[in-house]
Design a protein around this motif. Structure first.
Motif, PDB file in Angstrom:
ATOM      1  N   SER A  22       0.742  -1.125  -0.067  1.00 32.23           N
ATOM      2  CA  SER A  22      -0.032   0.117  -0.207  1.00 32.23           C
ATOM      3  C   SER A  22       0.767   1.090  -0.059  1.00 32.23           C
ATOM      4  N   VAL A  23       2.086   1.145   0.689  1.00 31.55           N
ATOM      5  CA  VAL A  23       2.918   2.367   0.558  1.00 31.55           C
ATOM      6  C   VAL A  23       3.655   2.629  -0.794  1.00 31.55           C
ATOM      7  N   TRP A  24       3.716   1.418  -1.475  1.00 27.08           N
ATOM      8  CA  TRP A  24       4.265   1.465  -2.739  1.00 27.08           C
ATOM      9  C   TRP A  24       3.112   2.261  -3.600  1.00 27.08           C
ATOM     10  N   ILE A  25       1.947   1.714  -3.399  1.00 28.15           N
ATOM     11  CA  ILE A  25       0.855   2.431  -4.463  1.00 28.15           C
ATOM     12  C   ILE A  25       0.479   3.760  -4.046  1.00 28.15           C
ATOM     13  N   ALA A  26       0.600   4.147  -2.656  1.00 28.51           N
ATOM     14  CA  ALA A  26       0.500   5.586  -2.488  1.00 28.51           C
ATOM     15  C   ALA A  26       1.347   6.183  -3.057  1.00 28.51           C
ATOM     16  N   TYR A  27       2.621   5.917  -3.143  1.00 30.58           N
ATOM     17  CA  TYR A  27       3.782   6.616  -3.700  1.00 30.58           C
ATOM     18  C   TYR A  27       3.587   6.525  -5.509  1.00 30.58           C
ATOM     19  N   LYS A  28       3.325   5.796  -5.704  1.00 30.15           N
ATOM     20  CA  LYS A  28       3.163   5.785  -7.314  1.00 30.15           C
ATOM     21  C   LYS A  28       1.994   6.474  -7.679  1.00 30.15           C
ATOM     22  N   GLU A  29       0.817   6.709  -7.129  1.00 34.94           N
ATOM     23  CA  GLU A  29      -0.286   7.311  -7.626  1.00 34.94           C
ATOM     24  C   GLU A  29      -0.265   8.812  -7.255  1.00 34.94           C
ATOM     25  N   SER A  30      -0.594   9.548  -8.022  1.00 34.89           N
ATOM     26  CA  SER A  30      -0.669  11.236  -8.061  1.00 34.89           C
ATOM     27  C   SER A  30      -1.803  11.501  -7.413  1.00 34.89           C
ATOM     28  N   SER A  31      -3.161  10.750  -7.288  1.00 35.10           N
ATOM     29  CA  SER A  31      -4.204  10.936  -6.813  1.00 35.10           C
ATOM     30  C   SER A  31      -4.449  10.111  -5.474  1.00 35.10           C
ATOM     31  N   TRP A  32      -4.853  10.815  -4.346  1.00 30.01           N
ATOM     32  CA  TRP A  32      -4.986  10.047  -3.191  1.00 30.01           C
ATOM     33  C   TRP A  32      -6.255   9.038  -3.225  1.00 30.01           C
ATOM     34  N   ILE A  33      -7.214  10.001  -4.073  1.00 34.35           N
ATOM     35  CA  ILE A  33      -8.381   9.064  -4.300  1.00 34.35           C
ATOM     36  C   ILE A  33      -8.339   7.694  -5.027  1.00 34.35           C
ATOM     37  N   THR A  34      -7.617   7.833  -6.254  1.00 39.12           N
ATOM     38  CA  THR A  34      -7.242   6.736  -6.988  1.00 39.12           C
ATOM     39  C   THR A  34      -6.122   5.705  -6.178  1.00 39.12           C
ATOM     40  N   ALA A  35      -5.380   6.028  -5.341  1.00 40.86           N
ATOM     41  CA  ALA A  35      -4.520   5.446  -4.394  1.00 40.86           C
ATOM     42  C   ALA A  35      -5.441   4.613  -3.172  1.00 40.86           C
ATOM     43  N   ALA A  39      -8.532   4.034  -3.584  1.00 39.48           N
ATOM     44  CA  ALA A  39      -9.423   2.949  -4.143  1.00 39.48           C
ATOM     45  C   ALA A  39      -8.692   1.519  -4.553  1.00 39.48           C
ATOM     46  N   TRP A  40      -7.555   1.738  -5.066  1.00 37.64           N
ATOM     47  CA  TRP A  40      -6.629   0.452  -5.149  1.00 37.64           C
ATOM     48  C   TRP A  40      -6.358  -0.223  -3.782  1.00 37.64           C
ATOM     49  N   ILE A  41      -5.977   0.581  -2.842  1.00 38.44           N
ATOM     50  CA  ILE A  41      -5.545   0.058  -1.594  1.00 38.44           C
ATOM     51  C   ILE A  41      -6.705  -0.829  -0.913  1.00 38.44           C
ATOM     52  N   ILE A  42      -8.091  -0.077  -0.958  1.00 36.22           N
ATOM     53  CA  ILE A  42      -9.279  -0.854  -0.398  1.00 36.22           C
ATOM     54  C   ILE A  42      -9.628  -2.278  -1.259  1.00 36.22           C
ATOM     55  N   LEU A  43      -9.459  -2.177  -2.570  1.00 32.17           N
ATOM     56  CA  LEU A  43      -9.513  -3.249  -3.285  1.00 32.17           C
ATOM     57  C   LEU A  43      -8.537  -4.348  -2.863  1.00 32.17           C
ATOM     58  N   MET A  44      -7.200  -3.946  -2.513  1.00 31.88           N
ATOM     59  CA  MET A  44      -6.204  -4.876  -2.002  1.00 31.88           C
ATOM     60  C   MET A  44      -6.660  -5.497  -0.677  1.00 31.88           C
ATOM     61  N   ILE A  45      -7.146  -4.771   0.057  1.00 36.37           N
ATOM     62  CA  ILE A  45      -7.526  -5.131   1.471  1.00 36.37           C
ATOM     63  C   ILE A  45      -8.790  -6.002   1.189  1.00 36.37           C
ATOM     64  N   CYS A  46      -9.481  -6.037   0.139  1.00 37.89           N
ATOM     65  CA  CYS A  46     -10.696  -6.880   0.111  1.00 37.89           C
ATOM     66  C   CYS A  46     -10.469  -8.087  -0.908  1.00 37.89           C
ATOM     67  N   PHE A  47      -9.631  -8.156  -1.865  1.00 43.73           N
ATOM     68  CA  PHE A  47      -9.487  -9.038  -2.769  1.00 43.73           C
ATOM     69  C   PHE A  47      -8.150  -9.581  -2.849  1.00 43.73           C
ATOM     70  N   GLY A  48      -7.196  -8.877  -1.951  1.00 46.29           N
ATOM     71  CA  GLY A  48      -5.818  -9.332  -1.742  1.00 46.29           C
ATOM     72  C   GLY A  48      -4.894  -9.385  -3.073  1.00 46.29           C
ATOM     73  N   SER A  49      -4.380 -10.546  -3.352  1.00 42.51           N
ATOM     74  CA  SER A  49      -3.577 -10.653  -4.333  1.00 42.51           C
ATOM     75  C   SER A  49      -3.799 -10.627  -5.808  1.00 42.51           C
ATOM     76  N   ILE A  50      -5.361 -10.605  -5.828  1.00 38.61           N
ATOM     77  CA  ILE A  50      -6.008 -10.516  -7.136  1.00 38.61           C
ATOM     78  C   ILE A  50      -5.648  -9.063  -7.577  1.00 38.61           C
ATOM     79  N   THR A  51      -5.986  -8.115  -6.470  1.00 34.96           N
ATOM     80  CA  THR A  51      -5.653  -6.566  -6.813  1.00 34.96           C
ATOM     81  C   THR A  51      -4.135  -6.521  -7.045  1.00 34.96           C
ATOM     82  N   THR A  52      -3.313  -7.060  -6.068  1.00 30.31           N
ATOM     83  CA  THR A  52      -1.791  -6.676  -6.342  1.00 30.31           C
ATOM     84  C   THR A  52      -1.385  -6.975  -7.853  1.00 30.31           C
ATOM     85  N   CYS A  53      -2.011  -8.140  -8.135  1.00 28.00           N
ATOM     86  CA  CYS A  53      -1.502  -8.696  -9.579  1.00 28.00           C
ATOM     87  C   CYS A  53      -2.095  -7.798 -10.746  1.00 28.00           C
TER      88      CYS A  53
END
Length: 256
Positions: free
Chosen positions: A182-195, A197-211
């Motif tokens: 999640s720290v990596w995603i937050a660093y990569k994404e310029s928008s906090w909303i997008t970051a 959203a991706w982090i919430i999806l990763m919490i819910c769906f795990g490595s499916i979202t990671t991949c």
């Protein structure tokens, strides 16, 4: 600001590593060692697949960071054996290695990249970017298939009897690695909303979202780009490219 980020992340991963170590010791003390066949329920097996796919993404970064492949293999082995304890120890160590100048500039950038990247001009017959797309795409589909199969054969995971001490410890282990990603995603994404959203999806769906996220980022790269660019944000990527591939002056020729 950058220095405070470096200190905060170093502290965060140090605390998370100690917390996971305490969780591991406590779980062994109350429920014994985990190497027992009865612990391997369908949902525990699915959770382990989920865990090791995320761990595989982190292991790929660790192996890239280490210039000595023997040391890289050793860290990967520790990651397989001790999970997020190794993840936190490795990340905290990378922050400790930063010079004061690196900590003041862009600490996450300097932690993500190794000091001396090899000049990859896409001369390989098989592009590492394309290979990585295929690997993480396949891993994402593997986890998706595992999830559907486990739901069909063992029902919903939201059942109290599934929450054994070792399942709880495995979930904590899993989500500590999710924090690192999640720290990596937050660093990569310029928008906090997008970051978020991706982090919430990763919490819910795990490595499916990671991949899915990794493949999406790899699709933003040319097949000839060096693979390490996927680690960087857009601004840092441009800086790295300008450093790796400096602009060449083309001499002008006059006709006589």
């Amino acid at each position: 600001m950058a220095l405070s980020i470096a200190v905060a992340l170093r502290t965060l991963f140090s605390v998370l590593g100690c917390f996971m170590l305490a969780t591991l010791v406590y779980t062994i003390s109350i429920d014994g060692l985990p190497f027992r066949l009865e612990l391997l329920t369908p949902w525990m097996a699915a959770t382990l697949v989920d865990f090791y796919i995320n761990a595989g993404a982190l292991a790929a970064w660790v192996f890239y960071k280490e210039s000595d492949w023997i040391r890289g293999m050793l860290w990967m082995l520790l990651l397989v054996c001790f999970g997020s304890i190794t993840t936190c120890a490795y990340i905290a160590l990378q922050f400790l290695k930063l010079s004061p100048e690196e900590s003041m500039q862009d600490p996450v950038y300097h932690v993500l990249l190794r000091r001396h990247d090899k000049d990859d001009k896409g001369q390989n017959k098989v592009s590492p970017v394309v290979t990585a797309r295929v690997i993480f795409g396949a891993l994402g589909f593997l986890m998706l298939g595992t999830l559907f199969y486990t739901i069909l054969t063992d029902g919903s995971p939201f059942r109290k009897e599934l929450l054994t001490p070792w399942m709880t410890a495995t979930l904590i282990d899993f989500y500590v690695n999710v924090v690192a990603l999640s720290v990596w995603i937050a660093y990569k994404e310029s928008s906090w909303i997008t970051a978020c959203a991706w982090i919430i999806l990763m919490i819910c769906f795990g490595s499916i979202t990671t991949c899915t996220y990794i493949v999406w980022q790899l699709l933003q790269l040319s097949s000839l780009d060096p693979l390490y660019l996927v680690l960087l944000s857009n601004g840092s990527r441009q800086k790295s490219c300008s450093t790796t591939y400096p602009t060449m002056e083309i001499p002008s020729y006059r006709s006589y």
